[in-house]
Design a protein around this motif. Sequence first.
Motif, short mmCIF file in Angstrom:
data_model
loop_
_atom_site.label_atom_id
_atom_site.label_comp_id
_atom_site.label_asym_id
_atom_site.label_seq_id
_atom_site.Cartn_x
_atom_site.Cartn_y
_atom_site.Cartn_z
N GLU A 152 3.37 -9.29 5.29
CA GLU A 152 4.13 -8.06 5.31
C GLU A 152 3.23 -6.82 5.35
O GLU A 152 3.57 -5.83 5.97
CB GLU A 152 5.05 -8.00 4.08
N LYS A 153 2.09 -6.89 4.67
CA LYS A 153 1.15 -5.77 4.74
C LYS A 153 0.65 -5.57 6.15
O LYS A 153 0.52 -4.43 6.63
CB LYS A 153 -0.02 -6.01 3.78
N PHE A 156 0.82 -1.21 0.00
CA PHE A 156 0.00 0.00 0.00
C PHE A 156 0.86 1.27 0.00
O PHE A 156 0.33 2.37 0.05
CB PHE A 156 -0.98 0.00 1.18
N PHE A 157 2.18 1.10 -0.03
CA PHE A 157 3.08 2.24 -0.25
C PHE A 157 4.38 1.72 -0.84
O PHE A 157 4.60 0.51 -0.94
CB PHE A 157 3.31 3.03 1.04
N CYS A 158 5.25 2.63 -1.25
CA CYS A 158 6.50 2.25 -1.91
C CYS A 158 7.53 1.84 -0.86
O CYS A 158 8.31 2.68 -0.38
CB CYS A 158 7.01 3.41 -2.75
N ASP A 159 7.54 0.58 -0.54
CA ASP A 159 8.48 0.04 0.43
C ASP A 159 9.61 -0.68 -0.31
O ASP A 159 9.51 -1.00 -1.49
CB ASP A 159 7.76 -0.91 1.38
N ILE A 160 10.68 -0.96 0.40
CA ILE A 160 11.89 -1.50 -0.21
C ILE A 160 11.68 -2.90 -0.76
O ILE A 160 11.97 -3.19 -1.93
CB ILE A 160 13.05 -1.51 0.81
N THR A 161 11.18 -3.81 0.09
CA THR A 161 11.12 -5.22 -0.29
C THR A 161 10.23 -5.49 -1.50
O THR A 161 10.65 -6.21 -2.40
CB THR A 161 10.67 -6.07 0.91
N PRO A 162 9.00 -4.96 -1.57
CA PRO A 162 8.20 -5.22 -2.77
C PRO A 162 8.79 -4.64 -4.04
O PRO A 162 8.61 -5.21 -5.13
CB PRO A 162 6.84 -4.58 -2.44
N ALA A 219 7.96 -5.48 14.40
CA ALA A 219 7.38 -5.58 13.06
C ALA A 219 8.39 -5.20 11.99
O ALA A 219 8.50 -5.85 10.96
CB ALA A 219 6.14 -4.70 12.97
N ALA A 220 9.15 -4.13 12.25
CA ALA A 220 10.16 -3.69 11.27
C ALA A 220 11.27 -4.73 11.11
O ALA A 220 11.75 -4.98 10.00
CB ALA A 220 10.75 -2.34 11.70
N SER A 221 11.67 -5.34 12.23
CA SER A 221 12.73 -6.37 12.16
C SER A 221 12.28 -7.57 11.34
O SER A 221 13.02 -8.06 10.49
CB SER A 221 13.11 -6.83 13.58
N ILE A 222 11.08 -8.04 11.59
CA ILE A 222 10.56 -9.19 10.84
C ILE A 222 10.43 -8.84 9.36
O ILE A 222 10.75 -9.65 8.48
CB ILE A 222 9.20 -9.64 11.41
N MET A 223 10.00 -7.62 9.10
CA MET A 223 9.78 -7.19 7.72
C MET A 223 11.07 -7.14 6.92
O MET A 223 11.13 -7.62 5.77
CB MET A 223 9.14 -5.79 7.73
#
Length: 311
Positions: free
Chosen positions: A269-270, A175-181, A252-256
């Motif tokens: 991840e969402k 739903f936003f421009c994140d690194i992993t996707p 949450a950030a660590s797992i992501m």
Amino acid sequence: MERRNYTVHVFILVGFSTSPQLKYLLFVIFLFIFMISLLAHMFIILIYRFSPNLHTPMYFLLANFSILEIGYISTISPKMLINLVSQNTITFYECALQMSCYLLLASAECYMLAVIAYDRYNAICHPLLYNVLMRRIVCIRLVIGCWFVGLYVSILQPLLIFLLPFCKSNRINHFFCDITPLLSLACNNTQFNEIILLIMTVIVVVVPFMLTVISYANIMWTIINHHSAGTRKKAFSTCTSHFIVVAISYGAASIMYLRPRSSYGMNGEKFLSLLYAIIAPLMNPFIYSLRNNDVKNAVKKLKCEIAQDGG
């Protein structure tokens, strides 16, 4: 930034659901959360500004934390809300800008949480030295340091990401421009990017989390050994609520970002992104500030002053 190597000019943010009914329901829920978060953080800034009794290191840090949070939620939520009810496209440069702002504010926030924990550690474990350890110039330097870390990450990571050619697809399953996707859309080998991401996650998430844990562990140890049962109960309650928010944000950030790319699954991840990007900013003002007696007393005093001026 040179763009001739890119085949994707516009991205599509997939978001949460293709069901129109569910999209409108999510729009109402997220709009409500966004407005409450925005108003709560603005209230903290204003109450700090107009209440001289709150001009202490603790509330100086909390006011700066609220400034970070306002920018943080404003980077993600408005575009997410627009995408729920209308077009879900974002241009190449808009995506890069959103990622840069998000990384700047999220990275600075991670260290700001550690700074707030350090402030509480000094207040409880070194009360006689507190005014020396947390004098104004020290607080200002700590805040600047948080922004400096965020600025460094916000330049390095987007530069490495958006120099990659995106030719597999233009659909970002987020739903936003994140690194992993975005890495999953790259044509080239992204192993170097994943290594840099791992290093940055350790620096930005793991290190401040460990500093925060050390601060709260020392706080708890001091409370157990040097305070009464009533004080211990109140302090445990406060520290527990603080640590829940810290665990949500850092966990949450660590797992992501620490998970290998092979185990990447967007539904999970969402949900994790929602925790640290939407839910945590809603909880923070109520956990850290609005429940405090100092803030409640400051509100009452301001009400009295306004009533007197009106009379």
